[in-house]
Every structure is written in structure tokens, then in C-alpha cells.
Design a protein around this motif. Structure first.
Motif, PDB file in Angstrom:
ATOM      1  N   THR A 188      28.460  42.040  41.223  1.00 35.90           N
ATOM      2  CA  THR A 188      29.643  41.196  41.111  1.00 35.90           C
ATOM      3  C   THR A 188      30.879  41.914  41.641  1.00 35.90           C
ATOM      4  O   THR A 188      31.670  41.333  42.395  1.00 35.90           O
ATOM      5  N   VAL A 189      31.038  43.170  41.281  1.00 40.73           N
ATOM      6  CA  VAL A 189      32.181  43.952  41.754  1.00 40.73           C
ATOM      7  C   VAL A 189      32.063  44.200  43.249  1.00 40.73           C
ATOM      8  O   VAL A 189      33.057  44.121  43.982  1.00 40.73           O
ATOM      9  N   SER A 198      34.772  40.466  49.450  1.00 38.76           N
ATOM     10  CA  SER A 198      35.590  39.298  49.766  1.00 38.76           C
ATOM     11  C   SER A 198      37.071  39.671  49.856  1.00 38.76           C
ATOM     12  O   SER A 198      37.813  39.092  50.640  1.00 38.76           O
ATOM     13  N   LEU A 199      37.503  40.657  49.081  1.00 38.05           N
ATOM     14  CA  LEU A 199      38.888  41.117  49.170  1.00 38.05           C
ATOM     15  C   LEU A 199      39.146  41.813  50.500  1.00 38.05           C
ATOM     16  O   LEU A 199      40.193  41.601  51.125  1.00 38.05           O
ATOM     17  N   ASN A 216      40.152  33.154  47.724  1.00 34.49           N
ATOM     18  CA  ASN A 216      39.718  32.336  46.601  1.00 34.49           C
ATOM     19  C   ASN A 216      40.654  32.650  45.438  1.00 34.49           C
ATOM     20  O   ASN A 216      41.634  33.373  45.597  1.00 34.49           O
ATOM     21  N   ILE A 217      40.374  32.122  44.274  1.00 34.94           N
ATOM     22  CA  ILE A 217      41.277  32.298  43.138  1.00 34.94           C
ATOM     23  C   ILE A 217      41.397  33.774  42.752  1.00 34.94           C
ATOM     24  O   ILE A 217      42.505  34.274  42.514  1.00 34.94           O
ATOM     25  N   ALA A 218      40.289  34.471  42.689  1.00 35.64           N
ATOM     26  CA  ALA A 218      40.317  35.869  42.249  1.00 35.64           C
ATOM     27  C   ALA A 218      41.069  36.755  43.237  1.00 35.64           C
ATOM     28  O   ALA A 218      41.911  37.565  42.841  1.00 35.64           O
ATOM     29  N   THR A 219      40.777  36.609  44.520  1.00 37.84           N
ATOM     30  CA  THR A 219      41.463  37.448  45.497  1.00 37.84           C
ATOM     31  C   THR A 219      42.935  37.068  45.618  1.00 37.84           C
ATOM     32  O   THR A 219      43.776  37.934  45.842  1.00 37.84           O
ATOM     33  N   LEU A 270      44.847  36.021  43.153  1.00 36.36           N
ATOM     34  CA  LEU A 270      45.539  36.637  42.019  1.00 36.36           C
ATOM     35  C   LEU A 270      45.717  38.138  42.215  1.00 36.36           C
ATOM     36  O   LEU A 270      46.754  38.696  41.853  1.00 36.36           O
ATOM     37  N   VAL A 271      44.714  38.787  42.804  1.00 37.54           N
ATOM     38  CA  VAL A 271      44.834  40.223  43.060  1.00 37.54           C
ATOM     39  C   VAL A 271      45.941  40.496  44.075  1.00 37.54           C
ATOM     40  O   VAL A 271      46.748  41.411  43.903  1.00 37.54           O
ATOM     41  N   TRP A 272      46.027  39.678  45.127  1.00 39.08           N
ATOM     42  CA  TRP A 272      47.085  39.873  46.119  1.00 39.08           C
ATOM     43  C   TRP A 272      48.459  39.604  45.521  1.00 39.08           C
ATOM     44  O   TRP A 272      49.435  40.276  45.872  1.00 39.08           O
ATOM     45  N   PHE A 328      33.067  41.051  45.010  1.00 45.77           N
ATOM     46  CA  PHE A 328      34.516  40.856  44.923  1.00 45.77           C
ATOM     47  C   PHE A 328      35.258  41.769  45.897  1.00 45.77           C
ATOM     48  O   PHE A 328      36.168  41.323  46.604  1.00 45.77           O
TER      49      PHE A 328
END
Length: 88
Positions: A9-10, A16-17, A23-26, A28-30, A13
Motif C-alpha cells: 500500500t505504501v 502514484s505520488l 487522486n485524493i490522497a496525493t 492532500l499530501v501536496w 502510494f
């Protein structure tokens, strides 16, 4: 620490980063990365502009608090435009 980076999973992630996949996760990280960098830049700018007048620590605190006010809407608008451009 090795177990964290070998977790599928990590790994997905981080891939994709690094790929630039939005996407939603990346997203929010940005936003978090941009907010932290703007706070650092605002603190430095506040110290340079008003450090002698109101004190370096107070001007750094004010700069760090006011800098994300302009950066967060710009990042959200930029991510929305990038999302639209990748879909069309």
C-alpha cells in the motif's frame, strides 16, 4: 523501517505520488507540503520585512500564519485545473 517501504500500500502510494497521479490522497499530501513550505517562506519573509520593528519571533509567527492564506486557494485551484487537463 524496511517493513514500511516494502508494504504494498505504501509502495503504491509513493509510486502514484512520484508519477504525478492526482487522486485524493496525493492531493492532500501536496496541499500539506505546499502549506508547510509557504509557512517557512512566510516566516522568513516576515523576519526580513518587520523583524527590527516588531521583533523577529513575532514577525516570523505572523508571516507563517498569513502566508498559507494565499497559497492554499492557489494550490487547490491548480490541482483542480491539473485534474481537468488530465481528464481531457
Amino acid at each position: 523501517m524496511r517493513d514500511v517501504f516494502t508494504n504494498p500500500t505504501v509502495r503504491d502510494f509513493l509510486t502514484s505520488l512520484a508519477d504525478g497521479d492526482l487522486n485524493i490522497a496525493t492531493g492532500l499530501v501536496w496541499i500539506v507540503i505546499a502549506t508547510v513550505l509557504s509557512m517557512v517562506g512566510g516566516a522568513i519573509g516576515g523576519m526580513l520585512l518587520a523583524g527590527k520593528d516588531i521583533g523577529y519571533s513575532f514577525s516570523a509567527m505572523l508571516g507563517a500564519l498569513f502566508a498559507p492564506a494565499g497559497v492554499i486557494p492557489a494550490i487547490l485551484l491548480g490541482l483542480a485545473i491539473l485534474n481537468l487537463l488530465t481528464n481531457y
